[in-house]
Design a protein around this motif. Structure first.
Motif, mmCIF file in Angstrom:
data_model
loop_
_atom_site.group_PDB
_atom_site.id
_atom_site.type_symbol
_atom_site.label_atom_id
_atom_site.label_comp_id
_atom_site.label_asym_id
_atom_site.label_seq_id
_atom_site.Cartn_x
_atom_site.Cartn_y
_atom_site.Cartn_z
ATOM 1 N N VAL A 122 0.969 -1.098 0.097
ATOM 2 C CA VAL A 122 -0.028 0.052 -0.106
ATOM 3 C C VAL A 122 1.068 1.312 -0.069
ATOM 4 C CG1 VAL A 122 -1.774 1.345 1.341
ATOM 5 C CG2 VAL A 122 -2.030 -1.087 1.363
ATOM 6 N N ILE A 123 0.509 2.143 -0.919
ATOM 7 C CA ILE A 123 0.980 3.478 -0.890
ATOM 8 C C ILE A 123 0.311 4.415 -0.337
ATOM 9 C CG2 ILE A 123 2.048 5.483 -2.236
ATOM 10 C CD1 ILE A 123 3.078 3.307 -4.155
ATOM 11 N N GLY A 124 0.423 5.175 0.992
ATOM 12 C CA GLY A 124 -0.214 6.018 1.674
ATOM 13 C C GLY A 124 0.108 6.152 3.179
ATOM 14 N N MET A 125 -0.545 6.931 3.750
ATOM 15 C CA MET A 125 -0.439 7.209 5.134
ATOM 16 C C MET A 125 -0.445 5.921 5.932
ATOM 17 S SD MET A 125 0.251 10.134 4.830
ATOM 18 C CE MET A 125 0.515 10.524 6.564
ATOM 19 N N GLU A 126 -1.197 4.763 5.418
ATOM 20 C CA GLU A 126 -1.170 3.635 6.184
ATOM 21 C C GLU A 126 -0.055 2.602 5.731
ATOM 22 O OE1 GLU A 126 -5.207 1.959 6.229
ATOM 23 O OE2 GLU A 126 -5.970 3.578 7.540
ATOM 24 N N GLY A 127 0.290 2.958 4.714
ATOM 25 C CA GLY A 127 1.282 1.826 4.128
ATOM 26 C C GLY A 127 2.785 2.059 4.555
ATOM 27 N N ARG A 128 3.326 0.764 4.240
ATOM 28 C CA ARG A 128 4.987 0.914 4.825
ATOM 29 C C ARG A 128 5.882 0.856 3.887
ATOM 30 N NH1 ARG A 128 4.563 2.484 9.977
ATOM 31 N NH2 ARG A 128 2.979 1.470 11.178
ATOM 32 N N LEU A 129 5.409 0.762 2.574
ATOM 33 C CA LEU A 129 6.460 0.879 1.655
ATOM 34 C C LEU A 129 7.009 2.211 1.213
ATOM 35 C CD1 LEU A 129 7.442 -0.359 -1.121
ATOM 36 C CD2 LEU A 129 5.540 0.156 -2.482
ATOM 37 N N ALA A 130 8.092 2.335 1.334
ATOM 38 C CA ALA A 130 8.845 3.725 1.063
ATOM 39 C C ALA A 130 8.333 4.733 2.117
ATOM 40 C CB ALA A 130 8.981 3.998 -0.179
ATOM 41 N N HIS A 131 8.211 4.272 3.224
ATOM 42 C CA HIS A 131 7.681 5.260 4.194
ATOM 43 C C HIS A 131 8.380 6.446 4.370
ATOM 44 C CE1 HIS A 131 6.342 6.626 8.150
ATOM 45 N NE2 HIS A 131 5.139 6.147 7.781
ATOM 46 N N PRO A 132 9.771 6.535 4.444
ATOM 47 C CA PRO A 132 10.491 7.708 4.677
ATOM 48 C C PRO A 132 10.293 8.812 3.429
ATOM 49 C CG PRO A 132 11.986 5.859 5.070
ATOM 50 C CD PRO A 132 10.620 5.328 4.453
ATOM 51 N N PHE A 133 9.808 8.403 2.465
ATOM 52 C CA PHE A 133 9.698 9.111 1.155
ATOM 53 C C PHE A 133 8.221 9.611 1.284
ATOM 54 C CE2 PHE A 133 7.941 9.536 -3.134
ATOM 55 C CZ PHE A 133 8.594 10.642 -3.687
ATOM 56 N N PHE A 134 7.134 8.817 1.194
ATOM 57 C CA PHE A 134 5.806 9.093 1.149
ATOM 58 C C PHE A 134 5.345 9.833 2.426
ATOM 59 C CE2 PHE A 134 6.001 5.443 -1.774
ATOM 60 C CZ PHE A 134 5.625 6.014 -2.956
ATOM 61 N N SER A 135 5.887 9.534 3.627
ATOM 62 C CA SER A 135 5.385 10.622 4.901
ATOM 63 C C SER A 135 5.865 11.659 4.651
ATOM 64 C CB SER A 135 6.200 9.779 5.808
ATOM 65 O OG SER A 135 7.677 9.974 5.847
ATOM 66 N N GLN A 136 6.508 12.187 3.625
ATOM 67 C CA GLN A 136 6.622 13.638 3.349
ATOM 68 C C GLN A 136 5.572 14.230 2.648
ATOM 69 O OE1 GLN A 136 10.789 14.054 2.066
ATOM 70 N NE2 GLN A 136 11.544 12.547 3.420
ATOM 71 N N ILE A 137 4.894 13.637 1.889
ATOM 72 C CA ILE A 137 3.843 14.112 0.935
ATOM 73 C C ILE A 137 2.635 14.380 1.615
ATOM 74 C CG2 ILE A 137 2.706 13.629 -1.081
ATOM 75 C CD1 ILE A 137 4.806 11.589 -2.080
#
Length: 217
Positions: A122-137
């Protein structure tokens, strides 16, 4: 005698009156030209102002011989032909995209870091994939994009409740749309942040009997 003289004078007719003749002008005498006497200037006398000197124009070289005009045939002959552009010097057009070869593994590439993907990520606030990057969006939904695999082919799915989907290769995804990853590389964008998806070909897995008996030569 005096008496006779008087009688003759009385009989004598009077003399005719004098005739006046026009006077003839005398020929004009030639005028005598006297030479001018140049007086020598004395010391202390007033000097006559010198005449204003006119600057002489610089001598110009005579114009050279004018070349005869070229005839229409010569003019066309003197025009150099346009350089022929070789195929090697021409700018290359857009390179064709490479088709992905399956089976393949999928990875996310963001800010120089590679994150391997697995079915169900999952890509999103609940996802763990590439969390350091997507948490900044910012404005990223909890489940903004789903990654899945069906029959060895990778796909991405946008949930129907997502209001602002990702942009895939310049085209915005639609809510509820499922998109097969067809090419080796794809680019996604959201809210000014860009990341990529890359498919890496993997060798085919050998079957049970292939591992036991080996391949026929």
């Amino acid at each position: 005698k005096p008496a006779r003289a008087q009688k003759e004078e009385a009989i004598r007719p009077d003399p005719p009156p004098p005739v006046s003749r026009p006077s003839v002008p005398k020929a004009a005498e030639p005028a005598t030209i006297l030479p001018l006497q140049v007086s020598t200037a004395r010391a202390g006398s007033t000097k006559t102002p010198a005449a204003t000197s006119v600057p002489e124009k610089p001598a110009q070289d005579p114009p050279g011989p004018t070349a005869p005009p070229l005839s229409s045939a010569n003019q066309w002959n003197n025009i150099s032909p346009a350089p022929v552009e070789s195929a090697a010097s021409r700018p290359a057009g857009p390179m064709p995209r490479r088709e992905a070869k399956y089976p393949a593994s999928l990875e996310v590439r963001a800010e120089g870091t590679t994150y391997p993907c697995k079915d169900g990520d999952v890509i999103g606030m609940e996802g763990r994939l590439a969390h350091p990057f997507f948490s900044q969006i910012v404005n990223l939904a909890p489940r903004h994009l789903l990654i899945g695999q069906s029959e060895e082919r990778w796909f991405i799915f946008t949930p129907k409740n997502v209001q602002h989907p990702f942009v895939l290769d310049g085209t915005a995804l639609l809510p509820g749309e499922r998109k097969i990853l067809q090419y080796v590389e794809h680019q996604l964008e959201f809210n000014g942040r860009v990341f990529g998806l890359r498919l890496i070909p993997q060798p085919k897995k050998e079957g049970f009997f292939s591992r036991i008996f080996g391949r026929k030569r």
